[in-house]
Motif scaffolding. Structure first.
Motif, PDB file in Angstrom:
ATOM      1  N   PHE A  23       0.826  -1.210   0.000  1.00 56.92           N
ATOM      2  CA  PHE A  23       0.000   0.000   0.000  1.00 56.92           C
ATOM      3  C   PHE A  23       0.859   1.258   0.000  1.00 56.92           C
ATOM      4  O   PHE A  23       0.509   2.254  -0.603  1.00 56.92           O
ATOM      5  N   GLU A  24       1.992   1.202   0.670  1.00 54.98           N
ATOM      6  CA  GLU A  24       2.870   2.362   0.790  1.00 54.98           C
ATOM      7  C   GLU A  24       3.552   2.706  -0.536  1.00 54.98           C
ATOM      8  O   GLU A  24       3.963   3.842  -0.741  1.00 54.98           O
ATOM      9  N   ASN A  25       3.669   1.734  -1.431  1.00 61.37           N
ATOM     10  CA  ASN A  25       4.425   1.925  -2.663  1.00 61.37           C
ATOM     11  C   ASN A  25       3.580   2.005  -3.926  1.00 61.37           C
ATOM     12  O   ASN A  25       4.126   2.102  -5.018  1.00 61.37           O
ATOM     13  N   VAL A  26       2.249   1.960  -3.779  1.00 63.14           N
ATOM     14  CA  VAL A  26       1.365   1.984  -4.942  1.00 63.14           C
ATOM     15  C   VAL A  26       0.419   3.169  -4.826  1.00 63.14           C
ATOM     16  O   VAL A  26      -0.258   3.329  -3.817  1.00 63.14           O
ATOM     17  N   ASP A  27       0.405   3.997  -5.856  1.00 56.21           N
ATOM     18  CA  ASP A  27      -0.532   5.117  -5.915  1.00 56.21           C
ATOM     19  C   ASP A  27      -1.834   4.582  -6.495  1.00 56.21           C
ATOM     20  O   ASP A  27      -1.958   4.385  -7.702  1.00 56.21           O
ATOM     21  N   THR A  28      -2.821   4.326  -5.640  1.00 55.29           N
ATOM     22  CA  THR A  28      -4.073   3.726  -6.095  1.00 55.29           C
ATOM     23  C   THR A  28      -4.885   4.652  -6.987  1.00 55.29           C
ATOM     24  O   THR A  28      -5.815   4.202  -7.651  1.00 55.29           O
ATOM     25  N   ASN A  29      -4.540   5.919  -7.035  1.00 47.70           N
ATOM     26  CA  ASN A  29      -5.216   6.856  -7.936  1.00 47.70           C
ATOM     27  C   ASN A  29      -4.586   6.878  -9.327  1.00 47.70           C
ATOM     28  O   ASN A  29      -5.124   7.490 -10.246  1.00 47.70           O
ATOM     29  N   ASN A  30      -3.431   6.260  -9.460  1.00 51.42           N
ATOM     30  CA  ASN A  30      -2.697   6.263 -10.723  1.00 51.42           C
ATOM     31  C   ASN A  30      -2.021   4.906 -10.924  1.00 51.42           C
ATOM     32  O   ASN A  30      -0.802   4.800 -10.888  1.00 51.42           O
ATOM     33  N   LEU A  31      -2.828   3.868 -11.149  1.00 53.53           N
ATOM     34  CA  LEU A  31      -2.283   2.523 -11.293  1.00 53.53           C
ATOM     35  C   LEU A  31      -1.651   2.329 -12.664  1.00 53.53           C
ATOM     36  O   LEU A  31      -2.155   2.809 -13.670  1.00 53.53           O
ATOM     37  N   HIS A  32      -0.544   1.609 -12.683  1.00 50.49           N
ATOM     38  CA  HIS A  32       0.079   1.211 -13.940  1.00 50.49           C
ATOM     39  C   HIS A  32      -0.629  -0.026 -14.473  1.00 50.49           C
ATOM     40  O   HIS A  32      -1.439  -0.636 -13.793  1.00 50.49           O
ATOM     41  N   HIS A  33      -0.307  -0.436 -15.675  1.00 47.48           N
ATOM     42  CA  HIS A  33      -0.979  -1.590 -16.267  1.00 47.48           C
ATOM     43  C   HIS A  33      -0.431  -2.915 -15.766  1.00 47.48           C
ATOM     44  O   HIS A  33      -1.077  -3.939 -15.915  1.00 47.48           O
ATOM     45  N   ALA A  34       0.737  -2.937 -15.147  1.00 50.12           N
ATOM     46  CA  ALA A  34       1.310  -4.186 -14.645  1.00 50.12           C
ATOM     47  C   ALA A  34       2.325  -3.891 -13.551  1.00 50.12           C
ATOM     48  O   ALA A  34       2.999  -2.857 -13.571  1.00 50.12           O
ATOM     49  N   TYR A  35       2.415  -4.799 -12.614  1.00 48.42           N
ATOM     50  CA  TYR A  35       3.396  -4.716 -11.536  1.00 48.42           C
ATOM     51  C   TYR A  35       4.052  -6.079 -11.381  1.00 48.42           C
ATOM     52  O   TYR A  35       3.391  -7.112 -11.521  1.00 48.42           O
ATOM     53  N   LEU A  36       5.329  -6.095 -11.066  1.00 53.94           N
ATOM     54  CA  LEU A  36       6.043  -7.306 -10.708  1.00 53.94           C
ATOM     55  C   LEU A  36       6.485  -7.123  -9.266  1.00 53.94           C
ATOM     56  O   LEU A  36       7.238  -6.192  -8.952  1.00 53.94           O
ATOM     57  N   ILE A  37       5.988  -7.990  -8.413  1.00 57.70           N
ATOM     58  CA  ILE A  37       6.307  -7.891  -6.989  1.00 57.70           C
ATOM     59  C   ILE A  37       6.917  -9.213  -6.564  1.00 57.70           C
ATOM     60  O   ILE A  37       6.320 -10.271  -6.755  1.00 57.70           O
ATOM     61  N   GLU A  38       8.090  -9.150  -5.994  1.00 59.41           N
ATOM     62  CA  GLU A  38       8.788 -10.356  -5.570  1.00 59.41           C
ATOM     63  C   GLU A  38       8.766 -10.435  -4.057  1.00 59.41           C
ATOM     64  O   GLU A  38       8.946  -9.431  -3.360  1.00 59.41           O
ATOM     65  N   GLY A  39       8.532 -11.630  -3.542  1.00 58.60           N
ATOM     66  CA  GLY A  39       8.537 -11.820  -2.105  1.00 58.60           C
ATOM     67  C   GLY A  39       7.906 -13.133  -1.718  1.00 58.60           C
ATOM     68  O   GLY A  39       7.488 -13.920  -2.570  1.00 58.60           O
ATOM     69  N   SER A  40       7.801 -13.353  -0.451  1.00 56.75           N
ATOM     70  CA  SER A  40       7.199 -14.571   0.062  1.00 56.75           C
ATOM     71  C   SER A  40       5.715 -14.604  -0.282  1.00 56.75           C
ATOM     72  O   SER A  40       4.972 -13.673   0.020  1.00 56.75           O
ATOM     73  N   ARG A  41       5.276 -15.673  -0.912  1.00 51.80           N
ATOM     74  CA  ARG A  41       3.882 -15.829  -1.344  1.00 51.80           C
ATOM     75  C   ARG A  41       2.917 -15.639  -0.174  1.00 51.80           C
ATOM     76  O   ARG A  41       1.860 -15.036  -0.330  1.00 51.80           O
ATOM     77  N   ASP A  42       3.282 -16.166   0.993  1.00 49.64           N
ATOM     78  CA  ASP A  42       2.402 -16.080   2.168  1.00 49.64           C
ATOM     79  C   ASP A  42       2.204 -14.649   2.653  1.00 49.64           C
ATOM     80  O   ASP A  42       1.202 -14.345   3.287  1.00 49.64           O
ATOM     81  N   ILE A  43       3.136 -13.777   2.363  1.00 49.93           N
ATOM     82  CA  ILE A  43       3.049 -12.383   2.801  1.00 49.93           C
ATOM     83  C   ILE A  43       2.531 -11.486   1.686  1.00 49.93           C
ATOM     84  O   ILE A  43       1.631 -10.674   1.891  1.00 49.93           O
ATOM     85  N   VAL A  44       3.061 -11.649   0.490  1.00 51.19           N
ATOM     86  CA  VAL A  44       2.771 -10.739  -0.613  1.00 51.19           C
ATOM     87  C   VAL A  44       1.352 -10.912  -1.165  1.00 51.19           C
ATOM     88  O   VAL A  44       0.645  -9.925  -1.382  1.00 51.19           O
ATOM     89  N   VAL A  45       0.928 -12.140  -1.403  1.00 49.58           N
ATOM     90  CA  VAL A  45      -0.389 -12.364  -2.027  1.00 49.58           C
ATOM     91  C   VAL A  45      -1.530 -11.783  -1.189  1.00 49.58           C
ATOM     92  O   VAL A  45      -2.387 -11.077  -1.726  1.00 49.58           O
ATOM     93  N   PRO A  46      -1.584 -12.025   0.135  1.00 53.00           N
ATOM     94  CA  PRO A  46      -2.668 -11.405   0.912  1.00 53.00           C
ATOM     95  C   PRO A  46      -2.657  -9.870   0.842  1.00 53.00           C
ATOM     96  O   PRO A  46      -3.717  -9.244   0.801  1.00 53.00           O
ATOM     97  N   GLU A  47      -1.469  -9.270   0.805  1.00 52.94           N
ATOM     98  CA  GLU A  47      -1.388  -7.809   0.684  1.00 52.94           C
ATOM     99  C   GLU A  47      -1.920  -7.343  -0.663  1.00 52.94           C
ATOM    100  O   GLU A  47      -2.622  -6.329  -0.742  1.00 52.94           O
ATOM    101  N   ILE A  48      -1.598  -8.068  -1.726  1.00 50.53           N
ATOM    102  CA  ILE A  48      -2.094  -7.706  -3.054  1.00 50.53           C
ATOM    103  C   ILE A  48      -3.609  -7.837  -3.102  1.00 50.53           C
ATOM    104  O   ILE A  48      -4.296  -6.960  -3.636  1.00 50.53           O
ATOM    105  N   LEU A  49      -4.129  -8.925  -2.547  1.00 51.20           N
ATOM    106  CA  LEU A  49      -5.580  -9.114  -2.530  1.00 51.20           C
ATOM    107  C   LEU A  49      -6.272  -8.014  -1.737  1.00 51.20           C
ATOM    108  O   LEU A  49      -7.326  -7.514  -2.142  1.00 51.20           O
ATOM    109  N   ASP A  50      -5.685  -7.605  -0.615  1.00 53.10           N
ATOM    110  CA  ASP A  50      -6.245  -6.487   0.161  1.00 53.10           C
ATOM    111  C   ASP A  50      -6.231  -5.198  -0.655  1.00 53.10           C
ATOM    112  O   ASP A  50      -7.187  -4.422  -0.613  1.00 53.10           O
ATOM    113  N   LEU A  51      -5.150  -4.963  -1.380  1.00 52.26           N
ATOM    114  CA  LEU A  51      -5.055  -3.769  -2.221  1.00 52.26           C
ATOM    115  C   LEU A  51      -6.142  -3.781  -3.285  1.00 52.26           C
ATOM    116  O   LEU A  51      -6.821  -2.775  -3.503  1.00 52.26           O
TER     117      LEU A  51
END
Length: 97
Positions: A3-31
């Motif tokens: 959330f701290e690194n994504v401007d939700t008012n100006n989304l790009h067409h694609a993001y590549l996010i690397e990290g632990s699946r157990d941590i990153v995926v729930p954050e993406i789904l919340d976003l």
């Protein structure tokens, strides 16, 4: 953290996010949910969790991306994988261009 690194008012067409699946995926789904996008029973949302993302999965994702959006005019794809085959990488690059 995402959330701290994504401007939700100006989304790009694609993001590549690397990290632990157990941590990153729930954050993406919340976003995505915070944007008002339903993540279940939504034809404009797809979550693929697979060990090795190959050409078959890439072609399926490209086909889904080519279809018209039913809800927001945008489609959301979350792919969580350990590896991408070279062919799949090239197919996804064409999808994101």
């Amino acid at each position: 953290m995402i959330f701290e690194n994504v401007d939700t008012n100006n989304l790009h067409h694609a993001y590549l996010i690397e990290g632990s699946r157990d941590i990153v995926v729930p954050e993406i789904l919340d976003l995505i949910k915070s944007l008002g996008v339903e993540t279940s029973n939504n034809p404009d949302f797809s979550h693929i969790s697979i060990d090795n993302f190959k050409m078959d999965e890439a072609l399926s994702l490209r086909q889904m991306g080519a279809e018209k959006s039913f809800t927001t005019g945008k489609k959301f794809f979350v792919v969580s994988t350990n590896t991408f085959s070279l062919d799949a990488q090239q197919a996804l690059l064409k999808l994101f261009e």
